[in-house]
Each structure stands twice: as structure tokens, then as C-alpha cells.
Design an enzyme around this catalytic site. Structure first.
Site, PDB file in Angstrom:
ATOM      1  N   LYS A   1     -42.624 -34.756 -40.789  1.00 50.06           N
ATOM      2  CA  LYS A   1     -41.785 -33.276 -39.851  1.00 50.06           C
ATOM      3  C   LYS A   1     -41.886 -33.021 -38.488  1.00 50.06           C
ATOM      4  O   LYS A   1     -42.491 -31.870 -38.463  1.00 50.06           O
ATOM      5  CB  LYS A   1     -42.428 -32.280 -41.109  1.00 50.06           C
ATOM      6  CG  LYS A   1     -42.209 -32.736 -42.339  1.00 50.06           C
ATOM      7  CD  LYS A   1     -42.080 -31.410 -43.358  1.00 50.06           C
ATOM      8  CE  LYS A   1     -42.057 -31.632 -44.593  1.00 50.06           C
ATOM      9  NZ  LYS A   1     -41.563 -32.533 -45.465  1.00 50.06           N
ATOM     10  N   CYS A   2     -42.505 -33.501 -38.040  1.00 49.96           N
ATOM     11  CA  CYS A   2     -42.703 -32.942 -36.390  1.00 49.96           C
ATOM     12  C   CYS A   2     -41.694 -33.848 -35.806  1.00 49.96           C
ATOM     13  O   CYS A   2     -40.751 -35.308 -36.096  1.00 49.96           O
ATOM     14  CB  CYS A   2     -43.767 -34.282 -35.929  1.00 49.96           C
ATOM     15  SG  CYS A   2     -44.257 -34.243 -34.359  1.00 49.96           S
ATOM     16  N   GLY A   3     -41.267 -33.305 -34.467  1.00 48.11           N
ATOM     17  CA  GLY A   3     -40.126 -33.889 -33.926  1.00 48.11           C
ATOM     18  C   GLY A   3     -40.188 -35.882 -33.293  1.00 48.11           C
ATOM     19  O   GLY A   3     -40.029 -36.479 -32.677  1.00 48.11           O
ATOM     20  N   PHE A   4     -41.761 -36.322 -32.809  1.00 51.70           N
ATOM     21  CA  PHE A   4     -42.453 -37.343 -33.226  1.00 51.70           C
ATOM     22  C   PHE A   4     -41.894 -38.051 -33.702  1.00 51.70           C
ATOM     23  O   PHE A   4     -42.513 -39.610 -33.946  1.00 51.70           O
ATOM     24  CB  PHE A   4     -43.123 -37.387 -32.224  1.00 51.70           C
ATOM     25  CG  PHE A   4     -43.388 -36.855 -30.595  1.00 51.70           C
ATOM     26  CD1 PHE A   4     -43.093 -36.619 -29.486  1.00 51.70           C
ATOM     27  CD2 PHE A   4     -44.474 -35.945 -31.067  1.00 51.70           C
ATOM     28  CE1 PHE A   4     -42.629 -36.225 -28.192  1.00 51.70           C
ATOM     29  CE2 PHE A   4     -44.494 -35.418 -29.420  1.00 51.70           C
ATOM     30  CZ  PHE A   4     -44.017 -35.365 -28.282  1.00 51.70           C
ATOM     31  N   THR A   5     -41.541 -38.069 -35.005  1.00 43.42           N
ATOM     32  CA  THR A   5     -41.690 -39.255 -36.181  1.00 43.42           C
ATOM     33  C   THR A   5     -41.001 -39.724 -36.521  1.00 43.42           C
ATOM     34  O   THR A   5     -41.164 -41.116 -36.970  1.00 43.42           O
ATOM     35  CB  THR A   5     -41.609 -37.884 -37.537  1.00 43.42           C
ATOM     36  OG1 THR A   5     -42.806 -36.802 -37.649  1.00 43.42           O
ATOM     37  CG2 THR A   5     -41.177 -38.996 -38.694  1.00 43.42           C
TER      38      THR A   5
END
Length: 158
Positions: free
Chosen positions: A34-38
Site C-alpha cells: 500500500k505504498c506509492g512505490f508499490t
């Protein structure tokens, strides 16, 4: 000392000795669902698909230490990675990558390849490139996308 001195537990609960990867080029990444980098999972899978037959492996280590961006169980993480990004590279159980409870592998990685200003990992999707001898070659910041690592990976096959 090299990464081959460590072991880790896979998402399926099996203990894997990292010496099994002796002779392979590795990209070790702390991940989160659930990360912007996912979306980098897609690029990591593309690298794995492209270079696996040359002896390249991606090892993913989910971590929930940064903004609770990996809240799921091992089964939920596996399902998420497979359904959303078609991940087939080896994923391990959720670990800490910094602090007193950091997994010994990540203590080693950060001591071998220090980050900007500090050894600590600052966010999800920090990447470590490891050569065929288990030596840490380079550390990459979370915002460095997998496609930007390709030249460094290819050099290790030369």
C-alpha cells in the site's frame, strides 16, 4: 561474511538458506502493498522475467515499518502480489528492516551499503544489488525505479 550467511522465511513458511542463491545476481528489496512505490512490483517482475535464465533473482521482503503500508498476513501479501502484479519471484515473510528488531540480513545489507546520511532504510522499496559471490554492490533509493537498475545488473553478467 556475505549474504549467504543468512536465512529467511518465505511467505509459505519455509526457511530458505540464502546460500541457495550462490552464483546468482540478486536484487533484494523491502516491499509494501500500500505504498506509492508499490507499482515497482511490475518493473521488478519484468527484470526477473528478462534475466532469470541468466542467473538473476529478485528477493522481496515485505515490511510494515513505514506508515503501516504492509498490514496484511503472508497469505494476503502473496495474493496481492500475484493478482495485481503477477509476481513469481521469491517473496519472504514480513520483517523489520531497521531498528533493534531488524532482520539480520538487513542489518548486514545496510552496513555494507550505507544510505545517504544514515545506514537506516528510510522507506519501502530500498533495493540492494548483490553479485554472484554474495557481495553487496550497490544500494538504490526507493524512488529509483527497476528499469534504472538494468545497466548495473547486466554489467554483473559480463
Amino acid at each position: 561474511m556475505s549474504i549467504y550467511n543468512f536465512s529467511a522465511t518465505t511467505l509459505k513458511g519455509e526457511i530458505k538458506d540464502l546460500s541457495e542463491y550462490n552464483g546468482k545476481v540478486l536484487l533484494i528489496v523491502n516491499t509494501a502493498s500500500k505504498c506509492g512505490f508499490t507499482p515497482q512490483y511490475e518493473g521488478l517482475q519484468r527484470l526477473y522475467d528478462t534475466y532469470q535464465d541468466k542467473g538473476f533473482e529478485v528477493l522481496g521482503f515485505p515490511c510494515d515499518q513505514f506508515g503501516n503500508q504492509e498490514p496484511g498476513s503472508s497469505d494476503e501479501i502473496a495474493d496481492f502480489c500475484q493478482m495485481n502484479y503477477g509476481v513469481t519471484f521469491q517473496m519472504f515473510e514480513k520483517i523489520d528492516v531497521k531498528g533493534d528488531n531488524a532482520h539480520p540480513l538487513f542489518k548486514y545489507l545496510t552496513s555494507e551499503a550505507k544510505g545517504l546520511l544514515t545506514e537506516d532504510i528510510k522507506w519501502n522499496f530500498t533495493k540492494f544489488l548483490v553479485d554472484q559471490n554474495g557481495e553487496v554492490i550497490k544500494r538504490y533509493a526507493p524512488q529509483t525505479t527497476p528499469d534504472k537498475l538494468e545497466k548495473d545488473i547486466v554489467k554483473l553478467f559480463a
